[in-house]
Design a protein around this motif. Structure first.
Motif, PDB file in Angstrom:
ATOM      1  N   LEU A 178      15.440  16.995 -37.548  1.00 39.27           N
ATOM      2  CA  LEU A 178      14.014  17.021 -37.783  1.00 39.27           C
ATOM      3  C   LEU A 178      13.215  16.678 -36.538  1.00 39.27           C
ATOM      4  O   LEU A 178      12.074  17.107 -36.408  1.00 39.27           O
ATOM      5  N   VAL A 179      13.772  15.886 -35.650  1.00 34.54           N
ATOM      6  CA  VAL A 179      13.014  15.427 -34.492  1.00 34.54           C
ATOM      7  C   VAL A 179      13.102  16.403 -33.324  1.00 34.54           C
ATOM      8  O   VAL A 179      12.109  16.648 -32.641  1.00 34.54           O
ATOM      9  N   TRP A 180      14.271  16.972 -33.076  1.00 35.23           N
ATOM     10  CA  TRP A 180      14.469  17.832 -31.906  1.00 35.23           C
ATOM     11  C   TRP A 180      13.477  19.005 -31.844  1.00 35.23           C
ATOM     12  O   TRP A 180      12.959  19.298 -30.762  1.00 35.23           O
ATOM     13  N   PRO A 181      13.156  19.693 -32.936  1.00 38.95           N
ATOM     14  CA  PRO A 181      12.176  20.789 -32.842  1.00 38.95           C
ATOM     15  C   PRO A 181      10.806  20.350 -32.335  1.00 38.95           C
ATOM     16  O   PRO A 181      10.087  21.147 -31.735  1.00 38.95           O
ATOM     17  N   LEU A 182      10.443  19.094 -32.564  1.00 44.00           N
ATOM     18  CA  LEU A 182       9.163  18.610 -32.058  1.00 44.00           C
ATOM     19  C   LEU A 182       9.082  18.708 -30.538  1.00 44.00           C
ATOM     20  O   LEU A 182       8.015  18.920 -29.970  1.00 44.00           O
ATOM     21  N   PHE A 183      10.215  18.552 -29.883  1.00 41.99           N
ATOM     22  CA  PHE A 183      10.248  18.604 -28.423  1.00 41.99           C
ATOM     23  C   PHE A 183      10.608  19.997 -27.913  1.00 41.99           C
ATOM     24  O   PHE A 183      10.043  20.470 -26.936  1.00 41.99           O
ATOM     25  N   ARG A 184      11.534  20.641 -28.578  1.00 38.97           N
ATOM     26  CA  ARG A 184      11.984  21.967 -28.155  1.00 38.97           C
ATOM     27  C   ARG A 184      10.859  22.987 -28.240  1.00 38.97           C
ATOM     28  O   ARG A 184      10.747  23.873 -27.389  1.00 38.97           O
ATOM     29  N   ASN A 185      10.010  22.896 -29.234  1.00 37.13           N
ATOM     30  CA  ASN A 185       8.964  23.888 -29.451  1.00 37.13           C
ATOM     31  C   ASN A 185       7.622  23.515 -28.833  1.00 37.13           C
ATOM     32  O   ASN A 185       6.642  24.225 -29.023  1.00 37.13           O
ATOM     33  N   ASP A 186       7.570  22.427 -28.091  1.00 39.15           N
ATOM     34  CA  ASP A 186       6.336  22.035 -27.410  1.00 39.15           C
ATOM     35  C   ASP A 186       6.380  22.582 -25.989  1.00 39.15           C
ATOM     36  O   ASP A 186       7.001  22.004 -25.109  1.00 39.15           O
ATOM     37  N   SER A 187       5.717  23.697 -25.762  1.00 39.15           N
ATOM     38  CA  SER A 187       5.770  24.336 -24.448  1.00 39.15           C
ATOM     39  C   SER A 187       4.997  23.559 -23.386  1.00 39.15           C
ATOM     40  O   SER A 187       5.197  23.764 -22.200  1.00 39.15           O
ATOM     41  N   SER A 188       4.137  22.641 -23.788  1.00 37.04           N
ATOM     42  CA  SER A 188       3.387  21.833 -22.815  1.00 37.04           C
ATOM     43  C   SER A 188       4.200  20.633 -22.336  1.00 37.04           C
ATOM     44  O   SER A 188       3.855  20.013 -21.336  1.00 37.04           O
ATOM     45  N   HIS A 189       5.251  20.273 -23.054  1.00 42.32           N
ATOM     46  CA  HIS A 189       6.103  19.109 -22.787  1.00 42.32           C
ATOM     47  C   HIS A 189       5.325  17.801 -22.872  1.00 42.32           C
ATOM     48  O   HIS A 189       5.766  16.776 -22.388  1.00 42.32           O
ATOM     49  N   LEU A 190       4.170  17.845 -23.499  1.00 41.33           N
ATOM     50  CA  LEU A 190       3.355  16.644 -23.658  1.00 41.33           C
ATOM     51  C   LEU A 190       3.983  15.668 -24.648  1.00 41.33           C
ATOM     52  O   LEU A 190       3.763  14.459 -24.553  1.00 41.33           O
ATOM     53  N   SER A 191       4.796  16.168 -25.557  1.00 43.81           N
ATOM     54  CA  SER A 191       5.469  15.275 -26.518  1.00 43.81           C
ATOM     55  C   SER A 191       6.369  14.276 -25.802  1.00 43.81           C
ATOM     56  O   SER A 191       6.459  13.111 -26.207  1.00 43.81           O
ATOM     57  N   VAL A 192       7.015  14.711 -24.734  1.00 42.10           N
ATOM     58  CA  VAL A 192       7.873  13.810 -23.955  1.00 42.10           C
ATOM     59  C   VAL A 192       7.019  12.721 -23.300  1.00 42.10           C
ATOM     60  O   VAL A 192       7.400  11.545 -23.289  1.00 42.10           O
ATOM     61  N   VAL A 193       5.864  13.107 -22.786  1.00 45.04           N
ATOM     62  CA  VAL A 193       4.947  12.139 -22.174  1.00 45.04           C
ATOM     63  C   VAL A 193       4.476  11.129 -23.226  1.00 45.04           C
ATOM     64  O   VAL A 193       4.413   9.921 -22.962  1.00 45.04           O
ATOM     65  N   ILE A 194       4.181  11.626 -24.422  1.00 45.44           N
ATOM     66  CA  ILE A 194       3.713  10.733 -25.490  1.00 45.44           C
ATOM     67  C   ILE A 194       4.797   9.733 -25.866  1.00 45.44           C
ATOM     68  O   ILE A 194       4.520   8.544 -26.047  1.00 45.44           O
ATOM     69  N   VAL A 195       6.034  10.186 -25.969  1.00 48.36           N
ATOM     70  CA  VAL A 195       7.140   9.282 -26.309  1.00 48.36           C
ATOM     71  C   VAL A 195       7.334   8.249 -25.204  1.00 48.36           C
ATOM     72  O   VAL A 195       7.527   7.058 -25.476  1.00 48.36           O
ATOM     73  N   ALA A 196       7.254   8.675 -23.951  1.00 49.57           N
ATOM     74  CA  ALA A 196       7.402   7.739 -22.835  1.00 49.57           C
ATOM     75  C   ALA A 196       6.276   6.707 -22.845  1.00 49.57           C
ATOM     76  O   ALA A 196       6.522   5.509 -22.640  1.00 49.57           O
TER      77      ALA A 196
END
Length: 112
Positions: A1-19
């Protein structure tokens, strides 16, 4: 359930938010509550920024010329990718906020 949140975010902003959420949690463990609240606001703002970026991506290829040329498949693909970015960054930002808020409540209660 979690991996698609990052895989499908083409801006990669989700990684920044998690960090940013992780950094906020370290601030919470130190007990700097004013800064934690700033981090909580920041992750929501980053999620909303991702929403705007996603919708901008979604609408970039939608033009009257493209519609009349019959390029609807490409437009739909671009729209779906942008919509994913918009939705997923909003979800990650909101969850980061809730996670920090929960930790702050538990830690504040534990340390008082």
């Amino acid at each position: 359930l979690v991996w698609p949140l990052f895989r499908n975010d083409s801006s990669h902003l989700s990684v920044v938010i998690v960090a940013w959420t992780a950094w906020g949690l370290t601030v919470a463990w130190r007990g700097d509550w004013a800064r934690v609240e700033e981090f909580m606001d920041d992750v929501v703002s980053l999620g909303l920024l991702g929403t705007v970026i996603g919708f901008a991506q979604a609408l970039v290829n939608i033009t009257p010329e493209a519609v009349s040329a019959g390029a609807t498949a490409e437009m739909v693909g671009t729209f779906v990718q942008g919509a994913r970015t918009a939705l997923y960054t909003t979800i990650v930002g909101s969850c980061g906020n809730w996670w920090m808020r929960g930790n702050m409540v538990m830690l504040r209660g534990h340390r008082t």
